[in-house]
Each structure stands twice: as C-alpha cells, then as structure tokens.
Design an enzyme around this catalytic site. Structure first.
Site, PDB file in Angstrom:
ATOM      1  N   GLU A  83       3.973  -5.821   6.945  1.00  0.00           N
ATOM      2  CA  GLU A  83       3.151  -4.823   7.642  1.00  0.00           C
ATOM      3  C   GLU A  83       3.466  -4.772   9.147  1.00  0.00           C
ATOM      4  OE1 GLU A  83       0.581  -6.008   4.070  1.00  0.00           O
ATOM      5  OE2 GLU A  83       2.103  -6.890   5.347  1.00  0.00           O
ATOM      6  N   GLU A 116      -0.811  -9.219  -1.262  1.00  0.00           N
ATOM      7  CA  GLU A 116      -2.256  -9.482  -1.171  1.00  0.00           C
ATOM      8  C   GLU A 116      -2.929  -9.424  -2.544  1.00  0.00           C
ATOM      9  OE1 GLU A 116      -3.816  -7.989   3.025  1.00  0.00           O
ATOM     10  OE2 GLU A 116      -2.488  -6.503   2.092  1.00  0.00           O
ATOM     11  N   ALA A 145       0.860  -1.174   0.000  1.00  0.00           N
ATOM     12  CA  ALA A 145       0.000   0.000   0.000  1.00  0.00           C
ATOM     13  C   ALA A 145       0.901   1.230   0.000  1.00  0.00           C
ATOM     14  CB  ALA A 145      -0.870   0.000   1.253  1.00  0.00           C
ATOM     15  N   GLY A 167       0.475  -5.111   0.613  1.00  0.00           N
ATOM     16  CA  GLY A 167      -0.681  -5.093  -0.288  1.00  0.00           C
ATOM     17  C   GLY A 167      -0.357  -5.688  -1.642  1.00  0.00           C
TER      18      GLY A 167
HETATM   19  N1  T1G Z   1       4.673   3.398   0.085  1.00  0.00           N
HETATM   20  C1  T1G Z   1       5.177   4.619  -0.216  1.00  0.00           C
HETATM   21  N2  T1G Z   1       6.496   4.868  -0.517  1.00  0.00           N
HETATM   22  C2  T1G Z   1       7.305   3.814  -0.521  1.00  0.00           C
HETATM   23  C3  T1G Z   1       6.847   2.495  -0.211  1.00  0.00           C
HETATM   24  C4  T1G Z   1       5.460   2.313   0.090  1.00  0.00           C
HETATM   25  N3  T1G Z   1       4.947   1.115   0.374  1.00  0.00           N
HETATM   26  N4  T1G Z   1       7.910   1.660  -0.292  1.00  0.00           N
HETATM   27  C5  T1G Z   1       8.972   2.422  -0.630  1.00  0.00           C
HETATM   28  N5  T1G Z   1       8.624   3.692  -0.761  1.00  0.00           N
HETATM   29  C6  T1G Z   1       9.491   4.816  -1.155  1.00  0.00           C
HETATM   30  C7  T1G Z   1      10.596   5.083  -0.112  1.00  0.00           C
HETATM   31  O1  T1G Z   1      10.138   5.937   0.895  1.00  0.00           O
HETATM   32  C8  T1G Z   1      11.679   5.726  -0.972  1.00  0.00           C
HETATM   33  O2  T1G Z   1      11.325   7.061  -1.153  1.00  0.00           O
HETATM   34  C9  T1G Z   1      11.532   5.009  -2.309  1.00  0.00           C
HETATM   35  O3  T1G Z   1      10.207   4.433  -2.310  1.00  0.00           O
HETATM   36  C10 T1G Z   1      12.529   3.890  -2.494  1.00  0.00           C
HETATM   37  O4  T1G Z   1      12.441   3.047  -1.365  1.00  0.00           O
HETATM   38  C11 T1G Z   1      -3.044  -2.963   3.169  1.00  0.00           C
HETATM   39  C12 T1G Z   1      -1.219  -1.924   4.983  1.00  0.00           C
HETATM   40  C13 T1G Z   1      10.308  -2.039  -1.570  1.00  0.00           C
HETATM   41  C14 T1G Z   1      12.110  -3.245  -0.413  1.00  0.00           C
HETATM   42  O5  T1G Z   1       6.317  -2.284   4.045  1.00  0.00           O
HETATM   43  O6  T1G Z   1      10.523  -2.309   2.123  1.00  0.00           O
HETATM   44  O7  T1G Z   1       0.755  -2.841   2.237  1.00  0.00           O
HETATM   45  O8  T1G Z   1      13.200   8.109   0.041  1.00  0.00           O
HETATM   46  O9  T1G Z   1      14.768   3.508  -0.520  1.00  0.00           O
HETATM   47  O10 T1G Z   1      16.001   0.067  -0.677  1.00  0.00           O
HETATM   48  O11 T1G Z   1      -1.877  -4.781   3.795  1.00  0.00           O
HETATM   49  O12 T1G Z   1      11.143   0.287  -0.007  1.00  0.00           O
HETATM   50  O13 T1G Z   1      13.281   7.844  -2.428  1.00  0.00           O
HETATM   51  O14 T1G Z   1      11.650   9.457  -1.387  1.00  0.00           O
HETATM   52  O15 T1G Z   1      13.337   1.678   0.482  1.00  0.00           O
HETATM   53  O16 T1G Z   1      15.215  -0.442  -3.025  1.00  0.00           O
HETATM   54  C15 T1G Z   1       3.825  -2.818   3.116  1.00  0.00           C
HETATM   55  C16 T1G Z   1       8.052  -0.999   2.135  1.00  0.00           C
HETATM   56  C17 T1G Z   1       3.103  -1.510   3.164  1.00  0.00           C
HETATM   57  C18 T1G Z   1       7.386  -2.293   1.928  1.00  0.00           C
HETATM   58  C19 T1G Z   1      12.622  -1.212  -1.803  1.00  0.00           C
HETATM   59  N6  T1G Z   1       5.022  -2.672   2.305  1.00  0.00           N
HETATM   60  N7  T1G Z   1       9.146  -0.752   1.219  1.00  0.00           N
HETATM   61  O17 T1G Z   1      13.761  -0.945  -1.042  1.00  0.00           O
HETATM   62  O18 T1G Z   1      14.264   1.452  -1.838  1.00  0.00           O
HETATM   63  S1  T1G Z   1       1.704  -1.613   4.230  1.00  0.00           S
HETATM   64  C20 T1G Z   1       6.196  -2.416   2.855  1.00  0.00           C
HETATM   65  C21 T1G Z   1      10.318  -1.424   1.318  1.00  0.00           C
HETATM   66  C22 T1G Z   1       0.548  -2.501   3.336  1.00  0.00           C
HETATM   67  C23 T1G Z   1      -1.684  -3.560   3.210  1.00  0.00           C
HETATM   68  C24 T1G Z   1      -0.711  -2.846   4.062  1.00  0.00           C
HETATM   69  C25 T1G Z   1      11.415  -1.000   0.397  1.00  0.00           C
HETATM   70  C26 T1G Z   1      11.563  -1.894  -0.861  1.00  0.00           C
HETATM   71  P1  T1G Z   1      12.425   8.158  -1.217  1.00  0.00           P
HETATM   72  P2  T1G Z   1      13.770   2.435  -0.702  1.00  0.00           P
HETATM   73  P3  T1G Z   1      14.921   0.012  -1.685  1.00  0.00           P
END
Ligand code: T1G
Length: 677
Positions: free
Chosen positions: A125, A105, A63, A102
């Site tokens: 999450e 999912e 998400a 997400g």
């Molecule tokens: N939403 C918004 N921005 C995101 C994002 C996300 N999910 N993931 C990464 N970014 C932005 C991050 O802030 C950075 O921005 C840029 O992308 C590059 O990220 C309903 C509730 C995918 C493994 O927890 O683990 O889904 O600093 O530097 O090292 O069930 O990002 O460049 O401005 O980390 O290559 C669940 C989170 C969400 C995964 C890539 N998902 N992301 O790593 O790059 S909750 C996560 C990561 C959800 C649902 C629920 C990592 C990555 P900026 P980065 P990276």
C-alpha cells in the site's frame, strides 16, 4: 449477477473460493461474497472448519484500486476481515501467487495460513501512498513482530513464503500443486483446537531500537514521501495501545493519506504504468516475432548495459565492436558488473557463469546474421548509424528487428537507409541501461505493428517499463529536458547560481538538479571541442577542462569522494561570460521563478508532444519522467503535477509571465480567461 465467490463442501470443511480475474481484487462483490460465505459456514453445524482460496493466478492481490475515490459500496474490507476473524470455526487461508495489501490482511484475519512455496505475501500500500487499512498494521506486528511489520508496511516489498513461515506469518508450506487438498487436510488437523488464534487478541512487543534503526536506515529512501512515516507510526501504535485503539488510529491515517495528493499521484502512476504498455492502434493479440538471440553493436557503457538486460532474462547476446581491445574492455565491464551483483548476494555464481556463457563477443558484423533483434548502440552520429543500418540490411535475416538506441536522432531517416523500414524501431535505453527501468520505444512512420508489439512485450520480459514515442528530436524525455536546460542556463546569466537552481530541484524531489546532472553525465557531452569558441557558460567550463565529476571540476568542485561544493572559479566564469556577452546586471532570482521557468516549460513541451501525437497519452509522459529522469513518484509526473498540484490557471499564467509560447491544449484547460488572454 453471479457472485465471484462460491463455496464447495468437502465433507466437514467448507472451501470458500474467489474467482475474480485477473488478480482477485477485493471488489465490493468479492467482499459481499466473502461475508456471506463465512456466515454460511458458521451457520452450518456440520462444518468444522473453512478454507479460503482463490482461482486464477493469485490469491487476493489487494483492495480493488479502481474503487478508490468512489462512493463506498458493500461491506468495507475491515468489516470483512473482522467477520472472518470473529468466526467461531477456524478459517484457513490457502495462499498462492501474490497475497498483497487487503489480500494479505484477509489472510491475517484468518486463524491459520498455508501457502505454496512460490507464494509471496506483501503490504505494498505504501507504494500507492497508503497503508494497510484493514487492520494490517495492527495484526502484522502481533503475528510477525515489529521489525518484519516495519519492513513489510513501510517499504511495501513482498516477502517469499519461506521467509514468511520463518516469521510466523505462514503456519505451513504445502505442495506447489496440491494447495486445496493440503489446506483441507490442515484444516481438519486444527479444526478442534481452541482457543482460535485471533491475531487481534495477541500483543505486539515494543522494539524502539528496531524502529529507530529502521527510520535511520531508510531516511534517504523515504525522503519526501508521507506514507512511510504513517506506516511506521501505525506499527508503533500497535505496540503501545489495545487493538481497537490501534485500528482507529490506522483508519484515521489511512483516510488522511487516501484524500491526499501524494496517494492520488501514486495511484495514477500504478495505472499509468500499465496503460503505457498498451498501443492504441495495435491489437493486444498481435502475433509477436520470436526473439531467441539478440545482437548488440557497440560494447561501450550503453552496449554492455543493454546486453545485460537480455542475458539476465536468459536471452543469448552477440556483441560487436570494431577493435579487440574495446571489445575485451566491454565484455570485462559486463563480467565485473555481474560479479559485483553476485558479491552482494543478488545473483548466484552459476547465474553469472550462465549469463557470460550466453554472451558472444565478435569483431564481425556478419555474425549477427542469425539474430532476431539487433540493437545499435554506437555514438550519436547520423552518418555512422545510417552506414551501420545499410550494412545490417544486407546481413540480417528477413524478419529480424533492427533497433537504434539513439537518444535524439530521426528513426525514419535511419530506417530509410534500409530496404526494410517496417522492421526498424527505436529502443532508447537510459544509462545505466541494466539499471534504469525506462525504455522509450520510438515508432517510425513505417514501423510495423508486430515489431512494436514484439518490442513492448520484450520490454516486460527484461523488466523495463516501455513507453511508445513518436519521431521527434529527443523523443519524449529529452525533448522535455531541453527547455529546462536552456532556462537553467539563462537563469545563471540573470543572477541565479548553480547551487540555488539545483537546491530548488532537489527540494522539489528530484534526485539532483540540472547542473549536478550535467557534472555526472559530463559537461563535455556534445561539446564542439574548440576551446576558443565560447558561446555559453558550458563552453567556458569545457574549455577550462571542467568536464564534471570525472575531472573533479564542473559546475561544482569535487573532493576525492566526489562530494560537490560551490566553485568560486565557476562564479568567476559566469561573471566573465555575463560581462563579455553584455547580459547586464545580475538580479535576485526567487526559487518560485526557478520552478516557473524550469519545470513549467517541461509541462508545456509535454503538451506540445501530445498535441503532435508523439506520445499516446499524458500519463505516458509521466511514466517517462518517473522512470527515466527521477521525477518524484509522489508528484505523479509532470502532467499530473501540472493538473493536480499547480493547476492550469497558475501554470499558463506563469508561462505567459515569462514569455513562453503556451501550448493550445494548456490554454484551453486554463479556466480563467485572463490567464488565456
Ligand atoms: N485493483 C484493481 N486492479 C488491479 C489490481 C488491484 N489491486 N491489481 C492489478 N490490477 C489490474 C491491473 O491494472 C491490470 O489491469 C491487471 O490487473 C493485471 O495486473 C485496504 C488499501 C498483482 C503483482 O498494490 O502489484 O489493498 O491493465 O498487469 O504484472 O489495505 O498487479 O490488464 O487492465 O499488474 O501479473 C494493494 C497491485 C492495493 C497490488 C500482478 N495491492 N497489483 O502483476 O499484472 S491497496 C497492490 C500488483 C489495498 C487495503 C489497501 C500487480 C500484481 P489491465 P498487472 P502482473
């Protein structure tokens, strides 16, 4: 505005493509586009199947976290996933990169999943203090079983494609470079198969033993966190109730966590960690200096640990020591550490051999002439460090970066002992340096922007979380630690005990309290070594040889397994010292007073560090304490905790009550005038 979702027809297969860099986060626009694309495919009679894939480096990575806490826009993710699953034509998820949260999912809502070998799936999450809120806790156990669902949901650790295939999460591993073509071929293969395998229509077999074993095995790791247990409860619910009821329970739990302070803290940290990598006044595209070989001076615990970071990242290291025996001992410890890691199956023997082959021990400083970065890791003496840097100045090639691992000392003074202060920087690793993730990058007054940018990029390569600190005694972390230690020792004099103070810190969520930490690090660290000079309780203990765990006696007594127990002798020593220093009668000290006098001053010091510009942003201070000092993740760091859990009024009131000089910026944030009178 063009939708980040487009569709492409491949004869009878419709490919739905997301192109929303950097990580195809499931923003409102992406969600809207997905619903429209599925409707398009369903309505088109010539379409027999659909494939969902993403452009860029990864499948949907979850998400869009930046939307959390804001008014909802567009179709909610559960609606999108249900629409995909309800399609009367098979939908195949074509996965590359990281299908997370997400994104995972969405894949579970698809009827089939194919993935490239390097792909990973995960529901992280829980690391944001949440749980999969789009049916993930209900579909995962139905597809992959309870044990896998518990592992994925409650730990948040990603699963590689191969393991996911073995668990039934992936239907086929396809070519690393032929994802779309293979997915279309697969879609054609299954296009006619009915009924469509909808995860929500499957059952989830209960496995109470697995649940009990999982809870037991992770009790220590989950201590203090709310989200892991909520994830477990949802997965268990999937084995006890029909899908619709389970999803309802999941949503309730999701909203409870989403509106809680723990998730807010952990989301704060997600962005804080990424912010910390950015240097306000150094452009992101600054040309970096090439780092092909690293030199390390000092083969002690820190020197060895620091070397391992680079060797493990494939960067050869030359390590220097004065004496052969010390050099052999240092190299031996590194080899033993690697062999221990290999014995646990976390490294292959050939990787150990490769790392050790890239490790060059030497007794000659001059052998660092070809290094691109030299890190000095000798004991804390300004004179010794200045002498070393002056020598390096004559040895090292132009453009080499000269770094000191000092934990406290003035980088500008060290830099001034060279003719190239622009190439000098602090790289403060935390012990054990091959394990602790934090790296304080200390920016000297003359440190060149490309030196900073190079070290920050290198930190990511060696899997460190780097934070820029200015030159001030103890930089960010240790400077904030000092008022805590000072107050903790004062509280001992007033009547508190080491175990009481440590208990308050452990209950707060710290891995240990100030006195357990002192015993682990060594009570004799920084001691003047004169047993006749007793100026504080620490001197008194050190004079008696109570140097901590290594002596099985410090602020605690320790058994042979290093289990601590309160020490009657220490209680006596404190009494004797109180009497000798005329400190007066001891009194009851409340746990709340311990919090106000040991944690509030740390926040105050953090505010002063920010006011002086020795840290770029408050969230950097939080990252330092989370990754360097074990501050509980679910409290977001000292500055976040002060703002969101304590409140500035209470904080400033508490600091003033105990006579602390309150930082101007904190006073300004405190709303109620009395608090700032
Ligand atoms: N939403 C918004 N921005 C995101 C994002 C996300 N999910 N993931 C990464 N970014 C932005 C991050 O802030 C950075 O921005 C840029 O992308 C590059 O990220 C309903 C509730 C995918 C493994 O927890 O683990 O889904 O600093 O530097 O090292 O069930 O990002 O460049 O401005 O980390 O290559 C669940 C989170 C969400 C995964 C890539 N998902 N992301 O790593 O790059 S909750 C996560 C990561 C959800 C649902 C629920 C990592 C990555 P900026 P980065 P990276």
């Amino acid at each position: 505005m063009t939708s980040p979702i487009r569709t492409e027809r491949h004869d009878d297969v419709l490919v739905v493509i997301s192109d929303s860099p950097p990580v195809n986060a499931l923003s409102a626009a992406v969600r809207e586009g997905l619903v429209a694309a599925i409707a398009e495919g369903s309505a088109d009679a010539s379409i027999t199947a659909m494939v969902i894939r993403c452009d860029g480096k990864t499948f949907f990575a979850g998400a869009d976290i930046t939307e959390f806490g804001k008014p909802p826009v567009g179709p909610m993710l559960p609606v999108v996933v249900d629409a995909i699953e309800a399609s009367d034509k098979p939908v195949v998820a074509a996965i590359h990169g990281t299908a997370l949260g997400g994104g995972c999912e969405v894949a579970l809502g698809c009827h089939y999943r194919v993935a490239v070998p390097s792909a990973v799936l995960g529901t992280p999450e829980v690391k944001l203090g949440l749980l999969p809120g789009a049916g993930g806790t209900q579909r995962l156990p139905r597809i992959a079983g309870v044990a896998m669902a518990l592992e994925m949901c409650a730990t948040g650790n990603p699963v590689p494609a191969k393991k996911a295939e073995a668990a039934g999460l992936i239907d086929r591993i396809v070519g690393e470079t032929s994802l779309e073509a293979d997915a279309i071929a697969f879609a054609r293969e299954i296009a006619g198969k009915r009924p469509l395998p909808r995860a929500s229509e499957r059952g989830a077999k209960a496995d109470p033993d697995a649940v009990a074993a999982f809870r037991k095995a992770n009790a220590r790791k989950f201590r203090g966190f709310e989200a892991p247990e909520a994830n477990i409860a949802c997965v268990v619910k999937a084995t006890e109730t029909p899908y619709a009821e389970g999803v309802h329970f999941e949503r309730e739990q999701f909203m409870r966590l989403m509106t809680g302070v723990q998730s807010a803290a952990q989301r704060h940290l997600f962005f804080a960690e990424r912010q910390a990598a950015k240097i306000n006044d150094v452009p992101a595209d600054t040309q970096l200096r090439p780092i092909k070989r690293v030199g390390v001076i000092g083969a002690g615990t820190m020197g060895g640990g620091i070397s391992m970071n680079f060797l493990s990242a494939g960067i050869p290291v030359t390590i220097v020591e004065m004496q052969q025996e010390a050099l052999d001992r240092g190299v031996g410890v590194v080899r033993k550490n690697y062999e221990a890691t290999a014995a646990k199956g976390r490294m292959k023997p050939e990787q150990v051999a490769a790392a050790m082959a890239a490790f060059t021990p030497t007794l000659g400083l001059e052998n660092l002439a070809d290094c691109d970065l030299i890190i000095e890791a000798v004991y804390e003496s300004m004179d010794v460090k200045k002498e070393i840097f002056a020598k390096l100045d004559t040895i090292c090639k132009p453009g080499a970066i000269l770094a000191s691992n000092t934990s406290y000392l003035d980088i500008d003074e060290i830099a001034a002992s060279t003719s190239r202060p622009q190439d000098v920087v602090g790289m403060h690793f935390f012990s054990p340096a091959n394990v602790m993730k934090l790296l304080e990058v200390v920016r000297g007054a003359k440190t060149a922007p490309d030196v900073l940018a190079t070290v920050m990029a290198l930190a990511k390569k060696i899997k460190k979380v780097a934070v820029v600190a200015g030159v001030t005694y103890g930089f960010i972390g240790n400077r904030m630690l000092m008022p805590r230690q000072v107050e903790a020792n004062k509280l001992l004099m007033e009547g508190a005990t080491p175990e009481q103070i440590d208990k308050v810190h452990v209950a707060f969520g710290m891995p240990m309290g100030p006195f357990q930490m002192a015993d682990l690090a060594g009570v004799d660290i920084g001691w003047h070594r004169d047993p006749t000079r007793i100026e504080n309780i620490r001197d008194a203990l050190a004079a008696e040889g109570r140097w901590g765990q290594k002596k099985q006696a410090g602020f605690y007594d320790y058994d042979e397994k290093r289990n601590p127990s309160p020490s009657p002798r220490v209680a006596e020593i404190i009494e004797e010292f109180r009497a000798k220093s005329g400190a007066g009668e001891k009194r009851e000290v409340s746990d709340q007073e311990i919090v106000e006098r040991t944690l509030y001053p740390m926040v105050n010091e953090g505010a002063l560090i920010l006011e002086e510009g020795k840290a770029q942003r408050a969230s950097d201070v939080d990252v330092v304490w989370i990754y360097g000092y074990g501050w509980p993740v679910y409290r977001g760091g000292p500055m976040f905790w002060a703002e969101h859990e304590v409140g500035y009024d209470k904080l400033v009131g508490g600091l003033e009550k105990h006579g602390f000089e309150v930082a101007k910026s904190l006073k300004a944030k405190a709303k109620t005038p009395e608090a700032v009178a």
